[in-house]
Design a protein around this motif. Sequence first.
Motif, PDB file in Angstrom:
ATOM      1  N   LEU A 135      -7.336  -3.134   9.633  1.00 39.28           N
ATOM      2  CA  LEU A 135      -6.156  -2.413   8.999  1.00 39.28           C
ATOM      3  C   LEU A 135      -6.432  -2.767   7.371  1.00 39.28           C
ATOM      4  N   ASN A 159      -7.892  -7.986  13.886  1.00 43.10           N
ATOM      5  CA  ASN A 159      -7.058  -8.679  12.882  1.00 43.10           C
ATOM      6  C   ASN A 159      -5.926  -9.205  13.356  1.00 43.10           C
ATOM      7  N   THR A 169      -8.521   0.093   6.197  1.00 44.14           N
ATOM      8  CA  THR A 169      -7.872   1.324   6.522  1.00 44.14           C
ATOM      9  C   THR A 169      -6.975   1.429   5.121  1.00 44.14           C
ATOM     10  N   MET A 170      -6.191   0.312   4.465  1.00 42.43           N
ATOM     11  CA  MET A 170      -5.369   0.508   3.702  1.00 42.43           C
ATOM     12  C   MET A 170      -6.233   0.541   2.076  1.00 42.43           C
ATOM     13  N   CYS A 186      -7.200   4.125   1.791  1.00 35.47           N
ATOM     14  CA  CYS A 186      -6.130   5.040   1.354  1.00 35.47           C
ATOM     15  C   CYS A 186      -6.138   4.707  -0.204  1.00 35.47           C
ATOM     16  N   VAL A 195      -0.057  -5.880  13.458  1.00 37.43           N
ATOM     17  CA  VAL A 195      -1.008  -4.898  12.776  1.00 37.43           C
ATOM     18  C   VAL A 195      -1.144  -3.757  13.485  1.00 37.43           C
ATOM     19  N   THR A 215       0.897  -1.091  -0.002  1.00 38.83           N
ATOM     20  CA  THR A 215      -0.076   0.036   0.023  1.00 38.83           C
ATOM     21  C   THR A 215       0.979   1.307   0.132  1.00 38.83           C
ATOM     22  N   PHE A 219       0.682   3.993   9.802  1.00 42.92           N
ATOM     23  CA  PHE A 219      -0.079   4.090   8.657  1.00 42.92           C
ATOM     24  C   PHE A 219      -0.796   5.481   8.688  1.00 42.92           C
ATOM     25  N   SER A 226      -0.559  -0.344  11.658  1.00 43.09           N
ATOM     26  CA  SER A 226      -1.817   0.726  11.694  1.00 43.09           C
ATOM     27  C   SER A 226      -1.090   2.061  12.309  1.00 43.09           C
TER      28      SER A 226
END
Lengths: 467, 467, 467
Positions: free
Chosen positions: A275, B420, A278-279, A282, B40, A221, B47, B44
Amino acid sequence: METKVMLDTLWVLITAMLVFFMNLGFGCVEAGFQQSKNCVNILSKNFVVFACSTVAFWFVGWGLMFGDGNPFVGLQGLLMVGGADNSPATGDAYQGVYSSINWTGVPLGAKFFFQLVFAGTAATIVSGSVGGRIKYLSFIVFSFLLVGILYPITGHWIWGGGWLAKSGFWDFAGSTVVHSVGGWAALTGAIILGPRFGKFGPKGQINAIPGHNLSLALIGTMVLWLGWFGFNPGSTMAADPRLMSHICLTTNMAACTGILGATLVSWLLLKKPDLGMTMNGCLAGLVAITAPCAFVSISSAAIIGLIAGSIVVPAVIFFDKVHVDDPVGATSVHLVNGAFGTLCVGLFAQDWVSPNTTGNGLFFGGGTALLTAQITGIAAVGAFTLIASAICWFIIKYTIGLRVTLQEEIEGLDIGEHGNLAYPEFMTRKPSYSFYSTSTAEPPAKSSSYSGGSSSSKKREYSEVIS
Amino acid sequence: METKVMLDTLWVLITAMLVFFMNLGFGCVEAGFQQSKNCVNILSKNFVVFACSTVAFWFVGWGLMFGDGNPFVGLQGLLMVGGADNSPATGDAYQGVYSSINWTGVPLGAKFFFQLVFAGTAATIVSGSVGGRIKYLSFIVFSFLLVGILYPITGHWIWGGGWLAKSGFWDFAGSTVVHSVGGWAALTGAIILGPRFGKFGPKGQINAIPGHNLSLALIGTMVLWLGWFGFNPGSTMAADPRLMSHICLTTNMAACTGILGATLVSWLLLKKPDLGMTMNGCLAGLVAITAPCAFVSISSAAIIGLIAGSIVVPAVIFFDKVHVDDPVGATSVHLVNGAFGTLCVGLFAQDWVSPNTTGNGLFFGGGTALLTAQITGIAAVGAFTLIASAICWFIIKYTIGLRVTLQEEIEGLDIGEHGNLAYPEFMTRKPSYSFYSTSTAEPPAKSSSYSGGSSSSKKREYSEVIS
Amino acid sequence: METKVMLDTLWVLITAMLVFFMNLGFGCVEAGFQQSKNCVNILSKNFVVFACSTVAFWFVGWGLMFGDGNPFVGLQGLLMVGGADNSPATGDAYQGVYSSINWTGVPLGAKFFFQLVFAGTAATIVSGSVGGRIKYLSFIVFSFLLVGILYPITGHWIWGGGWLAKSGFWDFAGSTVVHSVGGWAALTGAIILGPRFGKFGPKGQINAIPGHNLSLALIGTMVLWLGWFGFNPGSTMAADPRLMSHICLTTNMAACTGILGATLVSWLLLKKPDLGMTMNGCLAGLVAITAPCAFVSISSAAIIGLIAGSIVVPAVIFFDKVHVDDPVGATSVHLVNGAFGTLCVGLFAQDWVSPNTTGNGLFFGGGTALLTAQITGIAAVGAFTLIASAICWFIIKYTIGLRVTLQEEIEGLDIGEHGNLAYPEFMTRKPSYSFYSTSTAEPPAKSSSYSGGSSSSKKREYSEVIS
């Protein structure tokens, strides 16, 4: 003049390299979001696809897309980028058969290299949605067809001076040209292949199949985000200081609000900030801002990204509910937000950002003309790619076949297709198949594969089928 | 003139992209150096933090840092980078409210983008030291405060034309502005949160908690190194051939001697060349050369890097001994060497490298004036950030809370905070908790988690607590 | 003029950064292709090697390579790049001791930085072939010798204005200067060290030792590919729009046809498209096009890459059969294809691509003069490096020793050399040692380590030795 050519070429080549690097991003995201038993296969597809794209786009794709011709397809200088051309001459000084791209003052080689890495992106989008069950050879053949023929045709309509370009349709860096084309082909592929074994239960239950390596997905990502700084700002194809800077900011802002939107929505809908969502948020923001990045303000970019990131979560849930098995959410990211972003040009465009291009969109007093052109473009490209890619998939299906055997699929495509294992030394669990019902709102992330202890009757039935 | 603007903008944007990419570097280093059960969560945080930074720095941070104001804070053009500005006009021709950064001839958007990626770096430094026990939401809130308010204030003192800039303090690319600010906030966070459960035993023993993936950490370190070629040479914010080239060399040399220094010292102190230490040595060299990179010779850079790499090993051991649990060594790298590097300007600066800036440092006949200014800056920025970040942490602690529950911490934050798992298919060991006494010099690396066979009584006691 | 210097410097520095990034690529490829028990060691070697290269090339290597001297070695401005130099002055205006590189108008620092990252590449090639059994310190010492002395000497012959340059030998970006030099040193190292324990059975059987992480290897390959866009196009060392663009295309095309060639050949020879072979095919194409990238057409590049990718598969099998244990195929990629690519200049060169350089090669009517010069260069550099590197290896062997103990090798170098584990939390299998006979054509990939169920008598014998 010569100095300007040098500057423009530096910018075009360096940003093209960043876009090239997105191949690694797609490979990592797609592999990370799928199972380890298919990891070698996914990486192989994402690796070989750029080789196919290069050969196909060089051999015929470039000519179909940028060659002079009729409003629907290029007809001159078709083979091996071999037409007459006096680049870097621009505008009226240009003499050659690729006149639709004569606005940028760089050598023909730089034009081709930049457009090639874009074409490669469209093909690599497909690889995710068909993961886990497609034959390696069949994917390779489809990639040649997509980049050699399909992508250039709709590309000609928009960037090749074709009918959509003349109709007032605007797509600065390719929300439609690249992303939704890849997304439509990904969707038809996923539907025609059918879901992976075990994804949907006998009573319609949806099984979460978690990705095997979220570190890998995150690397992917971030590499894609970096690559997008080539994708969007590079699409100026000229060293225009103010516009390059502006596009860096709109691109980055939409990615960020996409992250925040998806995080928030997944927190609300799935109870926790997933997650993976979230990716995808993006990437959704980045896809959505791709068309309008040079036409909208930074504040508008923030709103576009926020909506894109918020859309992607229900979109993933929607495709699950209608039983389209897209293992990485490629359609939710690239198709849904490619269309949404293209639409946003018609809504958020402001004349001052890039004077003498789009004019104002609906929200800034520009009326509905631009919006109508955008909708027309989205629909036309969608209809063509939907039908043409479906035809390609069916031709492959009834000649060399599309899908691996059930046994190979269960064992994993890495052994069956490649004779490799991605991580031969590491001990792995057998994935469990515990379904959640579509009637409840329970999201995929909640029933992750490590809940191996549960022993519902549904699961037991399924396990017997597998073992 | 216009050509120079193009050239400068190309350089600033491309190097900014490299600095942006450091977000991936930090994510990989921090995740690799921590346990898989928190992977994770760490990814996160690394990110989402850039999304928070972008919004916070755009909304108010930029204005506080670069807006015209008083010696302590910017007061004009505060919101959304919305002040008057006629960039790329420079010097006397500049008319606008961001006059402290009018020395670089690029558009406002490029200035903001470059400074934004720096602000993001400061925030991402914090994420490592608070890993393994902080609530996700609490970290997000702190990131907004740090990038929106704290970082811009001390930044204004130095790069915003504030009182430290006027006092003769020099920090070329941010050893203090970025790294030690991030480092101080990381330190207060680690202290106020307290150590991870199991890090220090009931009798003060220190438990080594090895990172779960050194391949990931190495990817991160190399990406950071690459990013530093944006960070330092890009800080010229202009295409100055000699200086850009020189800074590439000082930056690279300090990284290399940092590697060699840390390898040597860890070989001597820990008996073996520990890879984690080698990587931290590289980063230490890079942090240390950041302030002086444009003011010192290549030979001096070699010495600075060598010392920085040598310092980092005992620094990590020191923070362990005083029971500050910093899982990735962020304070040892960014705080200790941020301060050291800033000091080095006062020692190693040579006038010929960047005439009319620092003048000579102490070792080259320049006396102690420069050194005194550097020490003042280190202390002032340190005191402010120490206090202000502690206040932020405490506010968060007594409102939404800072730390996850003990049960969640033991199970891992990935499940508790995100639902996750990073690697759901791979079988992992339960980490053992075998302590080494602080009274012996035995380093963390020696008692790594695979020594699961040993059954000391201490360990057994602890295991009971856990299970 | 000044503008041209800025442009050229931007290009040289940015492409140098990309080449620097290849260090990550090599690290990931080499680690991914070897066992997890040696992962930390391989990463450490690939990390520390650039630190050694920087110090060695700065201290003496640059001077030996580019200093004015005799046809065989540079003799002026030897130490610390400290000779007289008025760069960026070029040609007749240049006054200094590094006159062989006075054709590029960038500051001395940029010249050194660009050449440094090339020198580092040669050293890092070696690290793969000696993996799994070399002492860490011994590798470090060899790296100093290779980059400080050996590489600069043959480099002086070609790029330093030495006897090969004067003989009409052409190597644009280093198929010979960098890759085959690295490859020869890798070969002598692999031979003098001998194979890893268990690689070849008591009766000459070949044991496949699969890499532990193909995701990591793929990241590495893609990073290398990206880096090559610095390596080849950057070697213009000037912002030459047409040539830079052309080299991007030849480089990319050869990588792509290398992928397709290796995929096809491995599909034919090994029955399945082995991902490791596909990746090595890509690298083979890139190595092969490195010398001719600025002298051949895109079509020729396609052919060169296709052959290179096709060669690499039998080359890997060949080195296995002659019992040279090169765990990552470094010799097949860098030596074999470095020589092949250098030869291709003599075959495929066309005058129009870079007028006034090579002239036409054999296939385009240029006769055999160029081809003869190329063969002479390949042989001379090969002979020198073969002998000189063997001497270095032997000196190390009989002073500090080359190889770790058998016990350390079986346990893995990570524990023995570094006291680290790459993945301490993950449960791994013990590798099995199942041999395939050299008399059959059965390839390595077929007997991968997961076939733990088989119990041939050969294997049982070996297992007893190990346990």
